[in-house]
Design a protein around this motif. Structure first.
Motif, PDB file in Angstrom:
ATOM      1  N   ALA A  51       0.829  -1.214   0.000  1.00 34.62           N
ATOM      2  CA  ALA A  51       0.000   0.000   0.000  1.00 34.62           C
ATOM      3  C   ALA A  51       0.855   1.253   0.000  1.00 34.62           C
ATOM      4  N   ILE A  52       2.062   1.167   0.577  1.00 33.26           N
ATOM      5  CA  ILE A  52       2.924   2.346   0.694  1.00 33.26           C
ATOM      6  C   ILE A  52       3.812   2.520  -0.529  1.00 33.26           C
ATOM      7  N   TYR A  53       4.421   1.419  -1.013  1.00 34.53           N
ATOM      8  CA  TYR A  53       5.466   1.531  -2.025  1.00 34.53           C
ATOM      9  C   TYR A  53       4.997   1.217  -3.453  1.00 34.53           C
ATOM     10  N   ASP A  54       3.886   0.517  -3.597  1.00 33.86           N
ATOM     11  CA  ASP A  54       3.412   0.178  -4.940  1.00 33.86           C
ATOM     12  C   ASP A  54       2.353   1.189  -5.371  1.00 33.86           C
ATOM     13  N   PRO A  55       2.643   2.012  -6.368  1.00 34.84           N
ATOM     14  CA  PRO A  55       1.680   3.039  -6.782  1.00 34.84           C
ATOM     15  C   PRO A  55       0.391   2.465  -7.355  1.00 34.84           C
ATOM     16  N   GLU A  56       0.429   1.203  -7.821  1.00 34.71           N
ATOM     17  CA  GLU A  56      -0.762   0.596  -8.406  1.00 34.71           C
ATOM     18  C   GLU A  56      -1.646  -0.074  -7.361  1.00 34.71           C
ATOM     19  N   ALA A  57      -1.137  -0.209  -6.154  1.00 28.34           N
ATOM     20  CA  ALA A  57      -1.917  -0.863  -5.085  1.00 28.34           C
ATOM     21  C   ALA A  57      -2.610   0.206  -4.258  1.00 28.34           C
ATOM     22  N   ASN A  58      -3.880   0.458  -4.538  1.00 27.49           N
ATOM     23  CA  ASN A  58      -4.610   1.457  -3.759  1.00 27.49           C
ATOM     24  C   ASN A  58      -5.101   0.859  -2.447  1.00 27.49           C
ATOM     25  N   ILE A  59      -5.584   1.720  -1.594  1.00 30.37           N
ATOM     26  CA  ILE A  59      -5.954   1.297  -0.244  1.00 30.37           C
ATOM     27  C   ILE A  59      -7.112   0.313  -0.239  1.00 30.37           C
ATOM     28  N   PHE A  60      -8.005   0.394  -1.228  1.00 25.71           N
ATOM     29  CA  PHE A  60      -9.154  -0.506  -1.271  1.00 25.71           C
ATOM     30  C   PHE A  60      -8.721  -1.941  -1.601  1.00 25.71           C
ATOM     31  N   LYS A  61      -7.710  -2.062  -2.469  1.00 25.31           N
ATOM     32  CA  LYS A  61      -7.180  -3.400  -2.761  1.00 25.31           C
ATOM     33  C   LYS A  61      -6.513  -4.003  -1.530  1.00 25.31           C
ATOM     34  N   VAL A  62      -5.798  -3.168  -0.795  1.00 28.44           N
ATOM     35  CA  VAL A  62      -5.121  -3.650   0.413  1.00 28.44           C
ATOM     36  C   VAL A  62      -6.139  -4.077   1.457  1.00 28.44           C
ATOM     37  N   LEU A  63      -7.196  -3.269   1.641  1.00 27.82           N
ATOM     38  CA  LEU A  63      -8.243  -3.625   2.597  1.00 27.82           C
ATOM     39  C   LEU A  63      -8.921  -4.934   2.195  1.00 27.82           C
ATOM     40  N   PHE A  64      -9.167  -5.099   0.898  1.00 20.24           N
ATOM     41  CA  PHE A  64      -9.768  -6.352   0.434  1.00 20.24           C
ATOM     42  C   PHE A  64      -8.836  -7.532   0.720  1.00 20.24           C
ATOM     43  N   ALA A  65      -7.527  -7.334   0.464  1.00 19.92           N
ATOM     44  CA  ALA A  65      -6.558  -8.414   0.697  1.00 19.92           C
ATOM     45  C   ALA A  65      -6.503  -8.794   2.178  1.00 19.92           C
ATOM     46  N   ILE A  66      -6.474  -7.776   3.063  1.00 14.69           N
ATOM     47  CA  ILE A  66      -6.435  -8.056   4.493  1.00 14.69           C
ATOM     48  C   ILE A  66      -7.709  -8.757   4.941  1.00 14.69           C
ATOM     49  N   MET A  67      -8.858  -8.296   4.432  1.00 18.38           N
ATOM     50  CA  MET A  67     -10.135  -8.903   4.803  1.00 18.38           C
ATOM     51  C   MET A  67     -10.208 -10.346   4.330  1.00 18.38           C
ATOM     52  N   PHE A  68      -9.778 -10.593   3.078  1.00 13.53           N
ATOM     53  CA  PHE A  68      -9.819 -11.950   2.546  1.00 13.53           C
ATOM     54  C   PHE A  68      -8.859 -12.865   3.308  1.00 13.53           C
ATOM     55  N   TRP A  69      -7.672 -12.325   3.664  1.00 10.58           N
ATOM     56  CA  TRP A  69      -6.707 -13.102   4.444  1.00 10.58           C
ATOM     57  C   TRP A  69      -7.287 -13.442   5.816  1.00 10.58           C
ATOM     58  N   GLY A  70      -8.005 -12.482   6.417  1.00 14.78           N
ATOM     59  CA  GLY A  70      -8.648 -12.739   7.708  1.00 14.78           C
ATOM     60  C   GLY A  70      -9.697 -13.832   7.608  1.00 14.78           C
ATOM     61  N   ILE A  71     -10.451 -13.847   6.500  1.00 16.09           N
ATOM     62  CA  ILE A  71     -11.460 -14.889   6.293  1.00 16.09           C
ATOM     63  C   ILE A  71     -10.797 -16.264   6.164  1.00 16.09           C
ATOM     64  N   LEU A  72      -9.660 -16.303   5.434  1.00 18.60           N
ATOM     65  CA  LEU A  72      -8.934 -17.570   5.300  1.00 18.60           C
ATOM     66  C   LEU A  72      -8.454 -18.088   6.652  1.00 18.60           C
ATOM     67  N   ILE A  73      -7.904 -17.192   7.466  1.00 11.85           N
ATOM     68  CA  ILE A  73      -7.425 -17.592   8.796  1.00 11.85           C
ATOM     69  C   ILE A  73      -8.578 -18.095   9.649  1.00 11.85           C
ATOM     70  N   PHE A  74      -9.717 -17.379   9.573  1.00 12.45           N
ATOM     71  CA  PHE A  74     -10.898 -17.781  10.343  1.00 12.45           C
ATOM     72  C   PHE A  74     -11.367 -19.171   9.915  1.00 12.45           C
ATOM     73  N   LEU A  75     -11.385 -19.433   8.593  1.00 14.19           N
ATOM     74  CA  LEU A  75     -11.809 -20.734   8.098  1.00 14.19           C
ATOM     75  C   LEU A  75     -10.861 -21.847   8.537  1.00 14.19           C
ATOM     76  N   ILE A  76      -9.559 -21.558   8.486  1.00 14.51           N
ATOM     77  CA  ILE A  76      -8.577 -22.566   8.906  1.00 14.51           C
ATOM     78  C   ILE A  76      -8.719 -22.863  10.396  1.00 14.51           C
ATOM     79  N   ASP A  77      -8.909 -21.811  11.217  1.00 12.40           N
ATOM     80  CA  ASP A  77      -9.126 -22.026  12.649  1.00 12.40           C
ATOM     81  C   ASP A  77     -10.382 -22.853  12.889  1.00 12.40           C
ATOM     82  N   PHE A  78     -11.433 -22.586  12.115  1.00 13.79           N
ATOM     83  CA  PHE A  78     -12.687 -23.335  12.252  1.00 13.79           C
ATOM     84  C   PHE A  78     -12.476 -24.798  11.887  1.00 13.79           C
ATOM     85  N   ILE A  79     -11.735 -25.039  10.802  1.00 18.09           N
ATOM     86  CA  ILE A  79     -11.479 -26.415  10.361  1.00 18.09           C
ATOM     87  C   ILE A  79     -10.675 -27.184  11.402  1.00 18.09           C
TER      88      ILE A  79
END
Length: 228
Positions: A51-79
């Motif tokens: 988000a800081i160094y890549d000019p093509e990575a806007n904040i909304f993409k980063v938020l989506f990536a963090i949210m999706f990563w959180g969902i993956l972690i939650f699913l793995i913990d559930f499994i």
């Protein structure tokens, strides 16, 4: 100026997003990092750096990536909670490296631990000789748990058939010369009571006190600030 403002916004949003993610992951994942937690921290940190160094990575993409990563972690913990067999894949298993006082070299090799490293882990547990150990278990977080030989284990009050006693957390009444009134109130004490107790110990000014803590079992402990 616009680029600096963009960095400030992205860092702020990234920080609060990561804080939210750690809240969702729970305290257990923050206490001692397992290999899976280590990977998670690297990946999430990489999201924020993009988000800081890549000019093509806007904040909304980063938020989506963090949210999706959180969902993956939650699913793995559930499994792993629902299916015990999956834990061996996602989480490392404890390994008994010393059994009956004998070091298992095969287990050490399997976990890529040499004798020098094993000795370091044991010293961290205040064990300085293999003669003291009955069992030692290498935990998934890289720490080691030790059961000492019966003759070297600590004696408890139950072993000596002594009556038990209650233990409570100490309440800090003064820290660096400042009276903490909310702790006094929780403990059912008053500021006047505290000042009277200090006078009994020859202390007129609470500002001279570095730490004062109180427990019902053993009363008030006071340490004064020594002049430098």
């Amino acid at each position: 100026m616009e680029s600096f403002l963009s960095i400030i916004v992205e860092l702020t949003v990234g920080l609060f997003s990561l804080l939210l993610l750690t809240k969702v992951m729970g305290r257990a994942s923050m206490s001692e990092a397992t290999p899976f937690d280590f990977i998670a921290m690297i990946v999430v940190g990489d999201f924020v750096s993009d988000a800081i160094y890549d000019p093509e990575a806007n904040i909304f993409k980063v938020l989506f990536a963090i949210m999706f990563w959180g969902i993956l972690i939650f699913l793995i913990d559930f499994i792993t909670l629902k299916f015990n067999r999956s834990r061996g894949f996602f989480e490392s298993q404890p390994a008994i490296v010393i059994s009956g006082g004998i070091v298992d070299r095969n287990v050490l090799k399997k976990n890529k631990v040499d004798m020098n490293h094993l000795q370091m882990l044991l010293r961290d547990r205040n064990v300085f000789s293999f003669r003291e150990i009955e069992y030692a278990i290498l935990e998934p977080n890289g720490k080691i748990s030790v059961i000492k030989k019966p003759e070297l284990d600590m004696v408890t009050r139950a072993d000596l058939r002594l009556p038990g006693h209650t233990v409570s957390l100490p309440a800090t009444f003064i820290s660096d010369g400042v009276i903490i009134r909310r702790n006094l109130k929780k403990a059912g004490k008053t500021e006047q009571w505290l000042r009277d107790e200090l006078k009994r110990k020859g202390i007129e000014d609470p500002k001279r006190v570095m730490i004062a803590e109180w427990r019902p079992e053993d009363g008030l402990f006071v340490q004064t600030i020594h002049p430098s």
